[in-house]
Enzyme design. Structure first.
Site, short mmCIF file in Angstrom:
data_model
loop_
_atom_site.label_atom_id
_atom_site.label_comp_id
_atom_site.label_asym_id
_atom_site.label_seq_id
_atom_site.Cartn_x
_atom_site.Cartn_y
_atom_site.Cartn_z
N GLY A 133 16.95 20.58 -18.34
CA GLY A 133 18.43 20.03 -18.56
C GLY A 133 19.65 21.04 -18.23
O GLY A 133 19.32 21.98 -17.59
N ASN A 134 20.64 20.73 -18.65
CA ASN A 134 21.94 21.85 -18.26
C ASN A 134 22.72 21.74 -19.42
O ASN A 134 22.71 21.06 -20.63
CB ASN A 134 22.57 21.27 -17.14
CG ASN A 134 23.01 19.81 -17.28
OD1 ASN A 134 24.08 19.49 -18.17
ND2 ASN A 134 22.64 18.85 -16.27
N ARG A 135 23.63 22.35 -19.64
CA ARG A 135 24.64 22.82 -20.67
C ARG A 135 25.70 21.75 -20.68
O ARG A 135 26.57 22.10 -21.71
CB ARG A 135 24.86 24.05 -20.68
CG ARG A 135 23.71 25.10 -20.55
CD ARG A 135 24.20 26.27 -20.12
NE ARG A 135 25.04 27.52 -20.89
CZ ARG A 135 24.78 28.10 -21.56
NH1 ARG A 135 23.48 28.43 -21.97
NH2 ARG A 135 25.76 28.58 -22.26
N SER A 136 25.79 20.68 -19.94
CA SER A 136 27.05 20.00 -20.05
C SER A 136 27.15 19.19 -21.40
O SER A 136 25.96 18.42 -21.97
CB SER A 136 27.06 18.86 -18.98
OG SER A 136 28.09 18.08 -19.06
#
Ligand SMILES: Cc1cc2nc3c(=O)[nH]c(=O)nc-3n(C[C@H](O)[C@H](O)[C@H](O)COP(=O)(O)O)c2cc1C
Length: 410
Positions: free
Chosen positions: A214-217
């Site tokens: 995933g990512n941190r958005s």
């Protein structure tokens, strides 16, 4: 009348009437205080049964104004309203709305409402029966006719076990509505009749039933875009990828998890959109294989490498196959270095009309409430957006979009 000068802190009167949701006004007060507003809290006697004077004084940094008969020489029943740039009543009880609609003035808050010449926002909260009663509806209609902004209550859990319409709108939504009023954007309707699609958040690419890439958005910028577009009159479809924020009022939310799901939802929604804004952080790659059973560590063995495959490039696809003539496509680029050069290259590669370039990393952009950006245009334009709350950044982006749609912007 209120005395305004550019350096003066905006003066906000926060009226609190006696509803169970009074405690949520503490959060609203914090939002105002932390963003440089000077707030005078005027609770009714009933409100003080729910939240005490000490809480209001401590959170606002000044005494709460509770009594018409205190400090009479300062004429508080007149002065507080006269000095205000905005009066917001949250929660507004059925009783308070009735008094305001009829011009009664039997306590400090109702006196303040009669002396204020600034915009007034009411955020009602009550049981569904009270809200739907003809008396309340007539009072709301008459306040609106006179120019007050009466927010629609939210739907959800009420006091006790009841559920329905009548919940206090989320403090963030009340704050956003108040900021629009203070910035003069209230009533701006330059996106009326337009359908805009906004994606927000970050995709998750599953490895096994419990793990994902995933990512941190956080989705905050995308949500701010959705909220401000709705406030400017647009019909909004929000494609939310793993966002832990409440659904914005008046926006159709489609929840997705992976890049493939986002692609499918985006292509479908774009088919009838005037504008598509892809603010979500989409994973470039996903695991080539999904393990249906949790991957276990094996004693002494090195971990198996994770093979990845490319995800579809949704922004390039939407830019290349405009679903409608004149459709505008806006992309986002999060860059950590050589921000403008990388942004220009991405704009050319994707073929979108506008690219909003953020510098990210080290506390910038991801998860914060503020942002700054440069918007690059396919026409060679380069528009810096000043640092500020994500709603202001969103409004600046919509200004550029509205201008390209041929609508006079704010
Ligand atoms: C526990 C409790 C919760 C209440 N919640 C609400 C409410 O959410 N909305 C409302 O309109 N009235 C509510 N009331 C009734 C108001 O407190 C009552 O109408 C009061 O007179 C309002 O005074 P004010 O408008 O001067 O604050 C509640 C009363 C009690 C005892």
């Amino acid at each position: 009348m209120s005395e305004t000068s550019p350096s003066r802190q905006p003066q906000v009167v926060l009226g609190v009437s006696g509803g169970i949701a009074a405690y949520k006004a503490c959060e609203l007060l914090r939002r105002f205080s932390e963003s440089g507003h000077q707030v005078t809290v005027v609770p009714t006697a009933a409100a003080l049964h729910f939240v005490g004077e000490a809480t209001w004084a401590a959170l606002s940094g000044r005494p709460a104004a509770t009594e018409t008969w205190d400090r009479v020489h300062e004429v508080p029943h007149v002065r507080i309203g006269q000095r205000a740039d905005l009066v917001v009543v949250a929660p507004a009880t059925a009783d308070l709305l009735a008094k305001a609609a009829h011009g009664l003035a039997d306590d400090l808050l109702t006196n303040t409402l009669l002396t204020a010449r600034c915009p007034v926002v009411f955020a009602p909260a009550m049981h569904t029966e009270m809200w739907e009663h003809a008396a309340t509806q007539e009072n709301v209609a008459s306040l609106r006719r006179r120019g007050a902004i009466v927010l629609e209550p939210a739907v959800g859990r009420l006091t006790g076990v009841d559920t329905g319409k009548g919940r206090l709108p989320d403090p963030d939504a009340i704050f956003a509505a108040c900021r629009r009023v203070l910035s003069g954007r209230a009533g701006q309707a330059d996106l009326a009749g337009r359908h805009v699609v906004v994606s927000a958040g970050g995709t998750r690419e599953p490895l096994d039933p419990v793990r994902y890439l995933g990512n941190r958005s956080s989705g905050k910028q995308g949500y701010a875009l959705a909220v401000t577009a709705a406030a400017r009159g647009a019909r909004v479809t929000l494609l939310a990828a793993n966002v832990e924020l409440p659904d914005p009022a008046g926006v159709a939310v489609v929840n997705v998890t992976t890049a493939l799901e986002l692609r499918e939802a985006a292509v479908k929604a774009a088919a009838e959109a005037d504008v598509v804004v892809m603010a979500a952080a989409v994973a470039d790659f996903r695991p080539a294989e999904y393990a249906a059973v949790k991957i276990k560590k094996k004693d002494g063995a090195e971990p198996a490498p994770v093979a990845l495959v490319r995800n579809p490039d949704i922004l390039a696809e939407l830019s290349g196959s405009r679903a409608r003539p004149g459709q505008l496509v806006v992309g986002f680029a999060a860059e950590t270095d050589q921000v403008l050069a990388n942004g220009r290259a991405k704009l050319a590669r994707k073929g979108c009309d506008l690219l909003v370039v953020n510098e990210v990393g080290e506390g910038r952009a991801f998860g914060t409430d503020t942002n700054e950006a440069v918007v690059l245009g396919a026409d060679g334009s380069e528009t810096p957006i000043a640092p500020g709350p994500k709603e202001d950044v969103a409004d600046a982006i919509w200004d550029l979009v509205a201008a390209r749609l041929g609508v006079p912007s704010h």
